[in-house]
Write a protein that holds these residues in place. Structure first.
Motif, PDB file in Angstrom:
ATOM      1  N   HIS A 313       0.801  -1.220   0.000  1.00 47.06           N
ATOM      2  CA  HIS A 313       0.000   0.000   0.000  1.00 47.06           C
ATOM      3  C   HIS A 313       0.838   1.275   0.000  1.00 47.06           C
ATOM      4  CE1 HIS A 313      -4.071  -1.624   0.299  1.00 47.06           C
ATOM      5  NE2 HIS A 313      -3.535  -2.612   1.010  1.00 47.06           N
ATOM      6  N   ASN A 314       2.113   1.186   0.386  1.00 48.99           N
ATOM      7  CA  ASN A 314       2.900   2.407   0.554  1.00 48.99           C
ATOM      8  C   ASN A 314       3.914   2.678  -0.542  1.00 48.99           C
ATOM      9  OD1 ASN A 314       1.592   3.044   2.954  1.00 48.99           O
ATOM     10  ND2 ASN A 314       3.038   1.876   4.201  1.00 48.99           N
ATOM     11  N   ILE A 315       4.220   1.699  -1.384  1.00 48.24           N
ATOM     12  CA  ILE A 315       5.167   1.967  -2.471  1.00 48.24           C
ATOM     13  C   ILE A 315       4.614   3.084  -3.355  1.00 48.24           C
ATOM     14  CG2 ILE A 315       5.959   1.018  -4.684  1.00 48.24           C
ATOM     15  CD1 ILE A 315       6.952  -1.367  -3.307  1.00 48.24           C
ATOM     16  N   ILE A 316       5.477   4.030  -3.688  1.00 45.81           N
ATOM     17  CA  ILE A 316       5.067   5.198  -4.461  1.00 45.81           C
ATOM     18  C   ILE A 316       5.153   4.891  -5.956  1.00 45.81           C
ATOM     19  CG2 ILE A 316       5.449   7.657  -4.864  1.00 45.81           C
ATOM     20  CD1 ILE A 316       4.635   6.904  -2.002  1.00 45.81           C
ATOM     21  N   TYR A 317       4.129   5.281  -6.689  1.00 42.78           N
ATOM     22  CA  TYR A 317       4.101   5.116  -8.144  1.00 42.78           C
ATOM     23  C   TYR A 317       3.954   6.473  -8.816  1.00 42.78           C
ATOM     24  CZ  TYR A 317       3.712   0.016  -8.183  1.00 42.78           C
ATOM     25  OH  TYR A 317       3.977  -1.323  -8.068  1.00 42.78           O
ATOM     26  N   TRP A 318       4.571   6.578  -9.993  1.00 40.83           N
ATOM     27  CA  TRP A 318       4.434   7.767 -10.817  1.00 40.83           C
ATOM     28  C   TRP A 318       3.611   7.460 -12.061  1.00 40.83           C
ATOM     29  CZ3 TRP A 318       9.881  10.432 -11.239  1.00 40.83           C
ATOM     30  CH2 TRP A 318       9.934  11.491 -10.331  1.00 40.83           C
ATOM     31  N   PRO A 319       2.780   8.409 -12.484  1.00 41.65           N
ATOM     32  CA  PRO A 319       2.120   8.247 -13.783  1.00 41.65           C
ATOM     33  C   PRO A 319       3.103   8.531 -14.921  1.00 41.65           C
ATOM     34  CG  PRO A 319       1.536  10.369 -12.845  1.00 41.65           C
ATOM     35  CD  PRO A 319       2.381   9.664 -11.809  1.00 41.65           C
ATOM     36  N   ALA A 320       2.798   8.037 -16.079  1.00 37.70           N
ATOM     37  CA  ALA A 320       3.553   8.344 -17.307  1.00 37.70           C
ATOM     38  C   ALA A 320       2.547   8.398 -18.450  1.00 37.70           C
ATOM     39  CB  ALA A 320       4.622   7.298 -17.580  1.00 37.70           C
ATOM     40  N   THR A 321       2.767   9.292 -19.384  1.00 36.93           N
ATOM     41  CA  THR A 321       1.868   9.431 -20.527  1.00 36.93           C
ATOM     42  C   THR A 321       2.679   9.552 -21.803  1.00 36.93           C
ATOM     43  OG1 THR A 321       0.175  10.516 -19.169  1.00 36.93           O
ATOM     44  CG2 THR A 321       0.013  10.820 -21.545  1.00 36.93           C
ATOM     45  N   LYS A 322       2.248   8.859 -22.843  1.00 39.37           N
ATOM     46  CA  LYS A 322       2.896   8.948 -24.155  1.00 39.37           C
ATOM     47  C   LYS A 322       1.848   9.220 -25.227  1.00 39.37           C
ATOM     48  CE  LYS A 322       7.207   6.336 -23.836  1.00 39.37           C
ATOM     49  NZ  LYS A 322       8.009   5.233 -24.428  1.00 39.37           N
ATOM     50  N   VAL A 323       2.224  10.057 -26.185  1.00 35.22           N
ATOM     51  CA  VAL A 323       1.362  10.389 -27.316  1.00 35.22           C
ATOM     52  C   VAL A 323       2.150  10.152 -28.601  1.00 35.22           C
ATOM     53  CG1 VAL A 323      -0.020  12.165 -28.446  1.00 35.22           C
ATOM     54  CG2 VAL A 323       0.157  12.134 -25.942  1.00 35.22           C
ATOM     55  N   LEU A 324       1.608   9.338 -29.503  1.00 30.22           N
ATOM     56  CA  LEU A 324       2.246   9.050 -30.792  1.00 30.22           C
ATOM     57  C   LEU A 324       1.492   9.741 -31.916  1.00 30.22           C
ATOM     58  CD1 LEU A 324       2.849   5.181 -30.467  1.00 30.22           C
ATOM     59  CD2 LEU A 324       4.485   7.029 -29.975  1.00 30.22           C
ATOM     60  N   PHE A 325       2.241  10.371 -32.824  1.00 33.55           N
ATOM     61  CA  PHE A 325       1.667  10.975 -34.034  1.00 33.55           C
ATOM     62  C   PHE A 325       2.216  10.246 -35.250  1.00 33.55           C
ATOM     63  CE2 PHE A 325       0.831  15.648 -32.493  1.00 33.55           C
ATOM     64  CZ  PHE A 325      -0.157  15.172 -31.640  1.00 33.55           C
ATOM     65  N   LEU A 326       1.321   9.797 -36.123  1.00 36.39           N
ATOM     66  CA  LEU A 326       1.731   9.256 -37.413  1.00 36.39           C
ATOM     67  C   LEU A 326       1.777  10.412 -38.410  1.00 36.39           C
ATOM     68  CD1 LEU A 326       2.346   6.901 -39.375  1.00 36.39           C
ATOM     69  CD2 LEU A 326      -0.134   6.690 -39.714  1.00 36.39           C
ATOM     70  N   CYS A 327       2.957  10.669 -38.962  1.00 34.67           N
ATOM     71  CA  CYS A 327       3.152  11.807 -39.860  1.00 34.67           C
ATOM     72  C   CYS A 327       3.396  11.325 -41.288  1.00 34.67           C
ATOM     73  CB  CYS A 327       4.327  12.664 -39.394  1.00 34.67           C
ATOM     74  SG  CYS A 327       4.136  13.257 -37.692  1.00 34.67           S
ATOM     75  N   ALA A 328       2.939  12.121 -42.239  1.00 32.71           N
ATOM     76  CA  ALA A 328       3.051  11.742 -43.646  1.00 32.71           C
ATOM     77  C   ALA A 328       4.502  11.695 -44.105  1.00 32.71           C
ATOM     78  CB  ALA A 328       2.265  12.717 -44.518  1.00 32.71           C
ATOM     79  N   ARG A 329       5.354  12.456 -43.437  1.00 34.97           N
ATOM     80  CA  ARG A 329       6.782  12.451 -43.775  1.00 34.97           C
ATOM     81  C   ARG A 329       7.563  12.905 -42.545  1.00 34.97           C
ATOM     82  NH1 ARG A 329       5.376  17.702 -44.856  1.00 34.97           N
ATOM     83  NH2 ARG A 329       7.060  19.231 -44.611  1.00 34.97           N
ATOM     84  N   PRO A 330       8.842  12.558 -42.468  1.00 33.37           N
ATOM     85  CA  PRO A 330       9.660  12.994 -41.335  1.00 33.37           C
ATOM     86  C   PRO A 330      10.139  14.442 -41.534  1.00 33.37           C
ATOM     87  CG  PRO A 330      10.954  11.597 -42.778  1.00 33.37           C
ATOM     88  CD  PRO A 330       9.563  11.616 -43.357  1.00 33.37           C
ATOM     89  N   PHE A 331       9.217  15.392 -41.372  1.00 31.68           N
ATOM     90  CA  PHE A 331       9.503  16.797 -41.692  1.00 31.68           C
ATOM     91  C   PHE A 331      10.617  17.379 -40.820  1.00 31.68           C
ATOM     92  CE2 PHE A 331       5.804  16.557 -38.829  1.00 31.68           C
ATOM     93  CZ  PHE A 331       6.280  17.247 -37.726  1.00 31.68           C
ATOM     94  N   TRP A 332      10.869  16.814 -39.654  1.00 25.71           N
ATOM     95  CA  TRP A 332      11.924  17.308 -38.767  1.00 25.71           C
ATOM     96  C   TRP A 332      13.314  17.157 -39.382  1.00 25.71           C
ATOM     97  CZ3 TRP A 332       8.184  13.733 -37.680  1.00 25.71           C
ATOM     98  CH2 TRP A 332       8.531  12.387 -37.817  1.00 25.71           C
ATOM     99  N   GLN A 333      13.443  16.192 -40.311  1.00 24.28           N
ATOM    100  CA  GLN A 333      14.740  16.026 -40.958  1.00 24.28           C
ATOM    101  C   GLN A 333      15.103  17.236 -41.814  1.00 24.28           C
ATOM    102  OE1 GLN A 333      14.846  12.250 -42.997  1.00 24.28           O
ATOM    103  NE2 GLN A 333      14.503  11.085 -41.109  1.00 24.28           N
ATOM    104  N   GLU A 334      14.071  17.972 -42.267  1.00 26.50           N
ATOM    105  CA  GLU A 334      14.324  19.192 -43.039  1.00 26.50           C
ATOM    106  C   GLU A 334      14.980  20.269 -42.182  1.00 26.50           C
ATOM    107  OE1 GLU A 334      10.423  20.118 -44.478  1.00 26.50           O
ATOM    108  OE2 GLU A 334      10.179  18.110 -45.345  1.00 26.50           O
ATOM    109  N   SER A 335      14.891  20.112 -40.848  1.00 22.56           N
ATOM    110  CA  SER A 335      15.558  21.028 -39.922  1.00 22.56           C
ATOM    111  C   SER A 335      16.874  20.454 -39.414  1.00 22.56           C
ATOM    112  CB  SER A 335      14.639  21.311 -38.723  1.00 22.56           C
ATOM    113  OG  SER A 335      13.427  21.894 -39.139  1.00 22.56           O
ATOM    114  N   GLY A 336      17.321  19.359 -40.031  1.00 21.43           N
ATOM    115  CA  GLY A 336      18.593  18.758 -39.632  1.00 21.43           C
ATOM    116  C   GLY A 336      18.508  17.884 -38.402  1.00 21.43           C
ATOM    117  N   ILE A 337      17.298  17.419 -38.057  1.00 25.38           N
ATOM    118  CA  ILE A 337      17.112  16.584 -36.862  1.00 25.38           C
ATOM    119  C   ILE A 337      16.967  15.131 -37.300  1.00 25.38           C
ATOM    120  CG2 ILE A 337      15.663  16.121 -34.863  1.00 25.38           C
ATOM    121  CD1 ILE A 337      14.782  19.069 -34.967  1.00 25.38           C
ATOM    122  N   PHE A 338      17.894  14.294 -36.863  1.00 22.13           N
ATOM    123  CA  PHE A 338      17.870  12.876 -37.212  1.00 22.13           C
ATOM    124  C   PHE A 338      17.961  12.068 -35.917  1.00 22.13           C
ATOM    125  CE2 PHE A 338      19.404  15.156 -40.869  1.00 22.13           C
ATOM    126  CZ  PHE A 338      18.745  14.557 -41.928  1.00 22.13           C
ATOM    127  N   GLY A 339      16.814  11.780 -35.330  1.00 20.15           N
ATOM    128  CA  GLY A 339      16.795  11.085 -34.048  1.00 20.15           C
ATOM    129  C   GLY A 339      16.957  12.062 -32.889  1.00 20.15           C
TER     130      GLY A 339
END
Length: 511
Positions: A313-339
Motif C-alpha cells: 500500500h505504501n510503495i510510491i508510483y508515478w504516472p507516465a503518458t505517451k502520445v504518438l503521431f503518425l506523420c506523412a513524412r519525417p519533416f523534422w529532418q528538413e531542420s537537420g534533426i535525425f533522431g
C-alpha cells in the motif's frame, strides 16, 4: 551477479520435484519466469487480466499490424549494461534487430521551447540563464559555474518530473551553486564551451550526488542512463521480445482473467478471478504475482503479514503518458534533426524522433509527448481528444509543419496512470519526504531504495512476487527480469509440504 551465474544458481537450487506455478501477469517479468521455470522442468500457467500480453511493453502499429509504421507506448530502449535483457534478446534470436537509439541531448539540432522561445538544444542553457535569472546570473559565481548549473537545470527540466525540477531549484538556491563553485568544471565542457559531459563530471566527482536532495540523487542514475550515447532499441518493435517469449512457453497463457482476490494459506494460495462475467476460484500450490502493487492494493488480500500489506500500500508510483503521431513524412529532418529528442516547458515535455525508418512507407511515427509525474497526470486527466489537441498545439510551437493539412495522419496515446492494468507508469524508489529532505538529514529518510525492493519481493508462504517494483531498477526492463529470475530461484529452492502431484483445483463459484 551476471546472468549466467544467476541461471546456474537457479539450476543448482532446482533439487525439488516438479512444481506447478501459476503466474499472475503476462508482462516481461511473468513471461521470463514462466520461460525459465519450464526450462527447469516445472509446469506453469499464466493468467493475464488485460486483453493483451506484454504489460508495459506496448508497441503500437498504425495500419498494417505486421509491417506498418510503429511507435512505443511503453518501454523503448535498452542500456548496454542491462545484460539480463540483452541476454534474452540474443537467446530469442532478436540480436540482429538491435539498433542504436539516439537519445536526449545527443542530437544538437533538436529544439527547446522555453516560455515561447524556440532555439537549438545546444543554445538552451544560456537562454535559461537569462530567463530564470536568480543564481544563474549571480556574479558571485563564475560564468562557467553559472553555465554548468544552467545545463544541469536544462537536463533535469527535460527528463525529470515537476517534483524533481523543484528539488533542483531548491538545491541550487540553498547550496549546490556553492558546491559547484569549488570544482574545476572546465574539463567537462565541449571545445566550444557550450555543452557539458555530465557522465564524466559525475565519474570525476561522485560525491556531488550526495550534496543533492535524496530523490534527485537517486534520479541522477536514470538521467545518466537516459542520456547515454550507447542505448539500443529493437527495430520492428519492442513487442517482438514479448511475442518471442510467449511462443517459447509451453504452458497456457490466458488473457481476460481479472484477479479480484488472493488468499494465502499454509499449503497454497487461493485465487479468485472474473472471466466473461463469471467468478472463478482456484487453489494453487505456488503463485508468482507480477501484478503492479498499484493494482494489487485494489483487490482483496488475506493471509499476508502486516509488513507486506504496508509495503503493497505504501510503495510510491508515478504516472507516465505517451502520445504518438503518425506523420506523412519525417519533416523534422528538413531542420537537420535525425533522431534524438526536443523538449518543451509546456506539459508535453519530451518529443522523440525515430532513430530507425519504417520499411513500408515514407510515413514516420513521432513520439510527440513523453511525460512523467505531474505533467503526465495533467495530460492523463484530459480526454484522449483533448490530449491530442493539446499536444498538437504545443508541438506546433516547435514544428509549425504539424498543422499543415495532410501532415498528421493519425494519433494514439496511453495515460499509464489511468490504465486499469497498471494504474501507474512505474514505481519510484523513495519516500515522498525524499523530495524535501535536506542532504545532511538524508539518513533519516525511511523506506529508501536500499530496502524497499526487498520488502516488495519478500514471499508470503507459497506466494512469490516479481516485477520492476521488486527490483533495484524500477521503471527498467532489467529490473523486471532480475526480479523474475530471483523469484524463479526462490520458488525452485523452496521446501514445501505441498503434494507435487496435486492438480490445481478449479471451482466455479458464481455465474
Amino acid at each position: 551477479m551476471n546472468i549466467e551465474t544467476k541461471l546456474q544458481q537457479c539450476k543448482r537450487a532446482n533439487h525439488q520435484p516438479s512444481k506447478h506455478v501459476t503466474i499472475l501477469g503476462a508482462g516481461i517479468a511473468g513471461l521470463i519466469a514462466a520461460y525459465e521455470l519450464e526450462r527447469l522442468g516445472h509446469q506453469v500457467d499464466v493468467m493475464e487480466g488485460s486483453p493483451r500480453i506484454g504489460g508495459r511493453i506496448w508497441t503500437h502499429r498504425f495500419g498494417d499490424p505486421i509491417d506498418g509504421p510503429y511507435g512505443e507506448l511503453g518501454a523503448m530502449r535498452i542500456p548496454p549494461q542491462h545484460e539480463y535483457v540483452l541476454h534474452y534478446v540474443q537467446t530469442l534470436g532478436l540480436g540482429d534487430k538491435l539498433r542504436k537509439f539516439v537519445t536526449m541531448f545527443e542530437e544538437h539540432n533538436a529544439l527547446v521551447n522555453i516560455d515561447g522561445t524556440v532555439l537549438r538544444i545546444q543554445d538552451a542553457p544560456r537562454s535559461i540563464q537569462m530567463h530564470y535569472r536568480g543564481v544563474f546570473v549571480d556574479e558571485r559565481y563564475s560564468e562557467k559555474t553559472r553555465l554548468f548549473a544552467a545545463w544541469l537545470k536544462t537536463i533535469v527540466d527535460a527528463i525529470g518530473s515537476g517534483e524533481l525540477r523543484e528539488c533542483l531549484e531548491r538545491d541550487l538556491n540553498s547550496h549546490l551553486m556553492d558546491e559547484l563553485k569549488k570544482l574545476d568544471l572546465d574539463p567537462f565542457f565541449d571545445v566550444c564551451g557550450k555543452t557539458i559531459d555530465l557522465h564524466a563530471f559525475i565519474k570525476a566527482y561522485p560525491s556531488f550526488r550526495n550534496k543533492c536532495s535524496k530523490a534527485l540523487n537517486i534520479f541522477l542514475s536514470d538521467i545518466l542512463i537516459e542520456t547515454s550515447h550507447d542505448l539500443w532499441q529493437l527495430e520492428g518493435g519492442m513487442d517482438q521480445l514479448i511475442h518471442s517469449l510467449a511462443a517459447a512457453i509451453n504452458g497456457p497463457i490466458r488473457c481476460n482473467q481479472n484477479v479480484v482476490a488472493l488468499r494465502v494459506y499454509q499449503d497454497g494460495v487461493e485465487i479468485s478471478w472474473l472471466e466473461a462475467g463469471k467468478l472463478h476460484t482456484r487453489l494453487c500450490d505456488y503463485v508468482l504475482c507480477t501484478i503492479p502493487f498499484s493494482v494489487l492494493r485494489q483487490i482483496e488480500l488475506s493471509g499476508l503479514d502486516e509488513d507486506k500489506l504496508a509495503t503493497i500500500h505504501n510503495i510510491i508510483y508515478w504516472p507516465a503518458t505517451k502520445v504518438l503521431f503518425l506523420c506523412a513524412r519525417p519533416f523534422w529532418q528538413e531542420s537537420g534533426i535525425f533522431g534524438g529528442a526536443s523538449f518543451s516547458d509546456d506539459a508535453v515535455r519530451q518529443i522523440y524522433y525515430p532513430s530507425t525508418k519504417s520499411h513500408s512507407s515514407l510515413n514516420s511515427v513521432l513520439l510527440a509527448s513523453y511525460t512523467i509525474g505531474n505533467d503526465a497526470r495533467y495530460l492523463g486527466m484530459m480526454s484522449e481528444q483533448e490530449r491530442h489537441s493539446y499536444v498538437k498545439e504545443a508541438l506546433s510551437k516547435l514544428h509549425p509543419e504539424i498543422k499543415v493539412p495532410g501532415t498528421l495522419l493519425d494519433m494514439t496515446s496511453i495515460a499509464w496512470g489511468n490504465y486499469k492494468w497498471s494504474a501507474a507508469g512505474c514505481s519510484i524508489p523513495w519516500d515522498r519526504s525524499a523530495f524535501y529532505q535536506s542532504p545532511q538529514h538524508q539518513d533519516a529518510i525511511p523506506h529508501t531504495e536500499s530496502v524497499y525492493h526487498q520488502k516488495a519481493a519478500s514471499p508470503q508462504n507459497t506466494l512469490f512476487f516479481a516485477g520492476e517494483h521488486c527490483s533495484k531498477l524500477p521503471a527498467w526492463l532489467q529490473g523486471s527480469v532480475e526480479s523474475a529470475l530471483q523469484a524463479v530461484y526462490d520458488i525452485v529452492s523452496h521446501n514445501s509440504s505441498v503434494n507435487p502431484n496435486k492438480k490445481p483445483s478449479l471451482v466455479l463459484e458464481k455465474g
